[in-house]
Design an enzyme around this catalytic site. Structure first.
Site, PDB file in Angstrom:
ATOM      1  N   GLU A  29       9.163  15.758  15.547  1.00 25.17           N
ATOM      2  CA  GLU A  29       9.523  15.692  14.137  1.00 25.17           C
ATOM      3  C   GLU A  29       8.596  16.618  13.351  1.00 25.17           C
ATOM      4  OE1 GLU A  29       8.811  12.025  11.870  1.00 25.17           O
ATOM      5  OE2 GLU A  29      10.879  12.266  11.183  1.00 25.17           O
ATOM      6  N   CYS A  54      13.301  11.176   6.830  1.00 27.69           N
ATOM      7  CA  CYS A  54      13.183  10.653   8.197  1.00 27.69           C
ATOM      8  C   CYS A  54      14.449  10.875   9.003  1.00 27.69           C
ATOM      9  CB  CYS A  54      12.840   9.177   8.129  1.00 27.69           C
ATOM     10  SG  CYS A  54      13.914   8.293   7.020  1.00 27.69           S
ATOM     11  N   GLU A  65      10.409   1.273  10.086  1.00 27.33           N
ATOM     12  CA  GLU A  65      11.346   2.378   9.816  1.00 27.33           C
ATOM     13  C   GLU A  65      10.578   3.652  10.106  1.00 27.33           C
ATOM     14  OE1 GLU A  65      14.434   2.155   8.982  1.00 27.33           O
ATOM     15  OE2 GLU A  65      14.681   0.179   8.087  1.00 27.33           O
ATOM     16  N   LYS A  86       0.851  -1.192   0.000  1.00 26.66           N
ATOM     17  CA  LYS A  86       0.000   0.000   0.000  1.00 26.66           C
ATOM     18  C   LYS A  86       0.884   1.238   0.000  1.00 26.66           C
ATOM     19  CE  LYS A  86      -1.802   2.866   2.828  1.00 26.66           C
ATOM     20  NZ  LYS A  86      -1.813   4.087   1.997  1.00 26.66           N
TER      21      LYS A  86
HETATM   22  P1  NAP Z   1       2.348   8.017   7.948  1.00 27.58           P
HETATM   23  O1  NAP Z   1       1.151   8.824   8.127  1.00 27.58           O
HETATM   24  O2  NAP Z   1       2.813   7.181   9.060  1.00 27.58           O
HETATM   25  O3  NAP Z   1       2.097   7.160   6.645  1.00 27.58           O
HETATM   26  C1  NAP Z   1       2.934   6.158   6.175  1.00 27.58           C
HETATM   27  C2  NAP Z   1       2.091   5.088   5.513  1.00 27.58           C
HETATM   28  O4  NAP Z   1       1.272   4.467   6.499  1.00 27.58           O
HETATM   29  C3  NAP Z   1       1.135   5.636   4.467  1.00 27.58           C
HETATM   30  O5  NAP Z   1       1.017   4.687   3.432  1.00 27.58           O
HETATM   31  C4  NAP Z   1      -0.143   5.762   5.254  1.00 27.58           C
HETATM   32  O6  NAP Z   1      -1.301   5.821   4.473  1.00 27.58           O
HETATM   33  C5  NAP Z   1      -0.091   4.521   6.104  1.00 27.58           C
HETATM   34  N1  NAP Z   1      -0.949   4.556   7.287  1.00 27.58           N
HETATM   35  C6  NAP Z   1      -1.458   5.630   7.940  1.00 27.58           C
HETATM   36  N2  NAP Z   1      -2.214   5.237   8.990  1.00 27.58           N
HETATM   37  C7  NAP Z   1      -2.189   3.886   9.006  1.00 27.58           C
HETATM   38  C8  NAP Z   1      -2.769   2.894   9.847  1.00 27.58           C
HETATM   39  N3  NAP Z   1      -3.528   3.205  10.896  1.00 27.58           N
HETATM   40  N4  NAP Z   1      -2.523   1.593   9.584  1.00 27.58           N
HETATM   41  C9  NAP Z   1      -1.743   1.247   8.542  1.00 27.58           C
HETATM   42  N5  NAP Z   1      -1.181   2.139   7.701  1.00 27.58           N
HETATM   43  C10 NAP Z   1      -1.383   3.449   7.920  1.00 27.58           C
HETATM   44  O7  NAP Z   1       3.585   8.876   7.555  1.00 27.58           O
HETATM   45  P2  NAP Z   1       3.661   9.953   6.414  1.00 27.58           P
HETATM   46  O8  NAP Z   1       3.095  11.205   6.990  1.00 27.58           O
HETATM   47  O9  NAP Z   1       3.123   9.455   5.138  1.00 27.58           O
HETATM   48  O10 NAP Z   1       5.245  10.035   6.254  1.00 27.58           O
HETATM   49  C11 NAP Z   1       5.994  10.860   7.044  1.00 27.58           C
HETATM   50  C12 NAP Z   1       6.549  10.115   8.236  1.00 27.58           C
HETATM   51  O11 NAP Z   1       7.217   8.918   7.851  1.00 27.58           O
HETATM   52  C13 NAP Z   1       7.569  10.901   8.980  1.00 27.58           C
HETATM   53  O12 NAP Z   1       7.308  10.856  10.350  1.00 27.58           O
HETATM   54  C14 NAP Z   1       8.895  10.238   8.672  1.00 27.58           C
HETATM   55  O13 NAP Z   1       9.864  10.341   9.648  1.00 27.58           O
HETATM   56  C15 NAP Z   1       8.510   8.846   8.448  1.00 27.58           C
HETATM   57  N6  NAP Z   1       9.452   8.233   7.517  1.00 27.58           N
HETATM   58  C16 NAP Z   1      10.374   7.355   7.985  1.00 27.58           C
HETATM   59  C17 NAP Z   1      11.295   6.767   7.134  1.00 27.58           C
HETATM   60  C18 NAP Z   1      12.324   5.792   7.610  1.00 27.58           C
HETATM   61  O14 NAP Z   1      12.959   5.160   6.797  1.00 27.58           O
HETATM   62  N7  NAP Z   1      12.535   5.614   8.881  1.00 27.58           N
HETATM   63  C19 NAP Z   1      11.263   7.071   5.767  1.00 27.58           C
HETATM   64  C20 NAP Z   1      10.319   7.968   5.326  1.00 27.58           C
HETATM   65  C21 NAP Z   1       9.426   8.538   6.211  1.00 27.58           C
HETATM   66  P3  NAP Z   1      -1.857   7.295   4.038  1.00 27.58           P
HETATM   67  O15 NAP Z   1      -0.962   7.761   2.999  1.00 27.58           O
HETATM   68  O16 NAP Z   1      -3.222   7.080   3.547  1.00 27.58           O
HETATM   69  O17 NAP Z   1      -1.849   8.133   5.296  1.00 27.58           O
END
Ligand code: NAP
Ligand code: MG
Length: 499
Positions: A402, A301, A267, A192
């Site tokens: 963050e 991230c 991650e 997804k």
């Molecule tokens: P996010 O809201 O956590 O979303 C990541 C993914 O999870 C998206 O596909 C999202 O779908 C999905 N998701 C959201 N709620 C969920 C749930 N309850 N159950 C299962 N899946 C769910 O994060 P984001 O805002 O897209 O990305 C930014 C964040 O990701 C930042 O905090 C960043 O630090 C972190 N990040 C970490 C890394 C790493 O390698 N450590 C890399 C990149 C980003 P939707 O798109 O529909 O919300």
């Protein structure tokens, strides 16, 4: 703010308001409900596409396809060399189409085209790296001490159906990283992508099929996290979730996964420390520290967002970094001269600008940026100026939370002991930087930092062969490196009595 690039015909169907379908069992399908959602270009606010809004019934179909492909299909039992040939063909397709993939991701999530083009080596490198690992899978024979004649060995077997959930900040890289390792191990996948940037995932899924991947081995379901993502995380037919995203979502996934005790790797986010000692090469450290925080408009991230500068050089460093930041070109990512693109969405814009107010209210000073950009063409996109907060304390919200935007919080420090303590005073532990010409100090700091990666006199370098992941609330598991495959393998111990 011009855009130098026209839309290549290969990606036109993804970005001209049509409705690309999901990929389940090798077929293009709409959502069972027929529902769709919009995805926009963050540089202009314009509609790119309506995407199927998958929910539980779609996830059920995709998981069933992945389960069939795992149990009945040829993938898990295919000879490693044959799996490798398919994955190498996929790598060739990624290489041949990379320019257009880069444009597609720039349109979808805003990052500068130069940055997306710069992903070429890593994108293709990862695909070839994981392809190579298919022929490097191995177990062990182990000497045992029990009486009699027993031979003991281990077999490495794929964990089964993997639910891969990825964010939007580097879409085609995130896809290849997750899927490459999972399929190299012999797993099948339901992926997804993030709702903000799903388009390249659909195209990469097609490329895998074109390369010869059997139907159902990789399925792509588009939709929202709260519905499709949650359904995947809780699904009894999924053996493992590989997730990249925010810490809060990671926690929700662990809770959802607990009902079936499926394996999880995470991650997650960070608030990574970046330490500049006074003996550092400042010609390197000033732009290095700025870009550690600002690259990809801070939507990284492992961004170095807590910048600690030794007090003797603090004032000069901040002035030089402010001047450098103000020289950066913010604009539409399609313009080849753009260094910082827009934020990905209206939501992120609101989130990031709210921290401009929070930082000021907490008493931090703004030495550069601190505002949304609204003049001319900026008005319809989600642009902010790269922002430097000074007079920050490590306990302020701008130093602990963050922000995921181009915002750095700068703090002065007096000695090695205090800066190490401050750097580690965070629930996160993803990245970290050290700038010094003293090799012993660098080594000491590397060992003292409780983070998954430390960069010395550089920041943000990544390679397929080098592991990446977090300590503490930045997650668990490692992606990249040979050990990445362990995350997708079971270990079976075998006892054979010999006569
Ligand atoms: P996010 O809201 O956590 O979303 C990541 C993914 O999870 C998206 O596909 C999202 O779908 C999905 N998701 C959201 N709620 C969920 C749930 N309850 N159950 C299962 N899946 C769910 O994060 P984001 O805002 O897209 O990305 C930014 C964040 O990701 C930042 O905090 C960043 O630090 C972190 N990040 C970490 C890394 C790493 O390698 N450590 C890399 C990149 C980003 P939707 O798109 O529909 O919300
Ligand atoms: Mg988008």
């Amino acid at each position: 703010m011009s855009s130098d690039l026209s839309i290549p015909s290969s990606i036109r169907r993804f970005v001209t308001g049509e409705s690309p379908a999901m990929l389940i069992d090798g077929a293009h399908v709409p959502a069972v409900s027929g529902e769709t959602f919009e995805t926009l270009n963050p540089a202009t606010g314009e509609l790119l596409a309506h995407l199927p809004a998958a929910d539980t019934p779609d996830v059920d179909r995709a998981v069933a396809a992945a389960r069939r492909a795992f149990e009945d299909g040829p993938w898990a039992t295919m000879k490693p060399f044959d799996r490798q040939r398919i994955m190498m063909r996929f790598a060739d397709l990624v290489e041949a189409n990379h320019e257009d993939l880069a444009i597609l991701d720039t349109l979808d999530m805003g990052a500068p085209i130069q940055r997306m083009r710069g992903n070429l080596r890593r994108a293709v490198g990862m695909a070839r790296f994981y392809a190579g690992l298919t022929t490097a899978l191995r177990g062990e024979t182990i000497a045992n001490s029990i009486p009699g004649d027993f031979q003991t060995q281990t077999l490495r077997e794929p964990v089964g159906v993997v639910g891969a959930i990825i964010p939007w900040n580097n879409p085609h890289i995130a896809f290849i990283w997750k899927v490459g390792a999972a399929i190299a191990a012999g797993c099948t996948v339901v992926l997804k992508p993030a709702e903000e940037a799903s388009l390249s995932a659909l195209w990469l899924g097609e490329m895998l099929l074109e390369a010869g991947l059997p139907n159902g081995v990789v399925n792509v379901v588009t939709g929202f996290g709260e519905t499709a993502g949650a359904a995947l995380s809780a699904h009894p037919g999924v053996d493992k979730i590989a997730f990249t995203g925010s810490t809060a979502t990671g926690q929700a996934i662990v809770r959802a996964a607990s009902s079936t005790l499926k394996r999880v790797t995470l991650e997650l986010g960070g608030k990574s420390p970046n330490i500049v000692f006074k003996d550092a090469d400042l010609d390197l450290a000033v732009p290095g520290a700025a870009m550690a925080a600002f690259i990809n408009s801070g939507q990284v991230c492992s961004a170095g967002t807590r910048l600690f500068v030794e007090r003797d050089i603090y004032d000069d460093f901040v002035s030089a970094m402010s001047a450098y930041s103000q020289s950066l070109t913010v604009g539409n990512g399609l313009d080849a001269t753009t260094q910082l693109g827009p934020l990905v969405s209206q939501t992120q814009l609101e989130r990031v600008t709210s921290y401009f107010a929070i930082g000021r209210a907490e008493g931090a000073a703004v030495s550069s940026g601190g505002e949304r950009l609204v003049e001319g063409d900026f008005a319809s996109g989600y642009y902010v100026a790269p922002t430097i907060f000074t007079d920050v304390h490590n306990e302020m919200r701008v130093a602990t939370e963050e922000i995921f935007g181009p915002v750095v919080s700068v703090m002065a420090f007096d000695d090695y002991e205090s800066v190490v303590r401050l750097a580690n005073a965070s629930p996160f532990g993803l990245g970290g930087g050290v700038w010094t010409n003293d090799l012993n100090k660098a080594n000491r700091t590397v060992k003292a930092l409780r983070t998954g990666t430390v960069w010395v006199n550089c920041y943000g370098q990544m390679d397929p062969a080098v592991p990446f992941g977090g300590y503490r609330m930045s997650g668990y598991g490692r992606e990249g490196g040979v050990q990445h495959l362990d995350e997708f393998l079971e270990t079976k111990a075998v006892w054979i009595q010999t006569h």
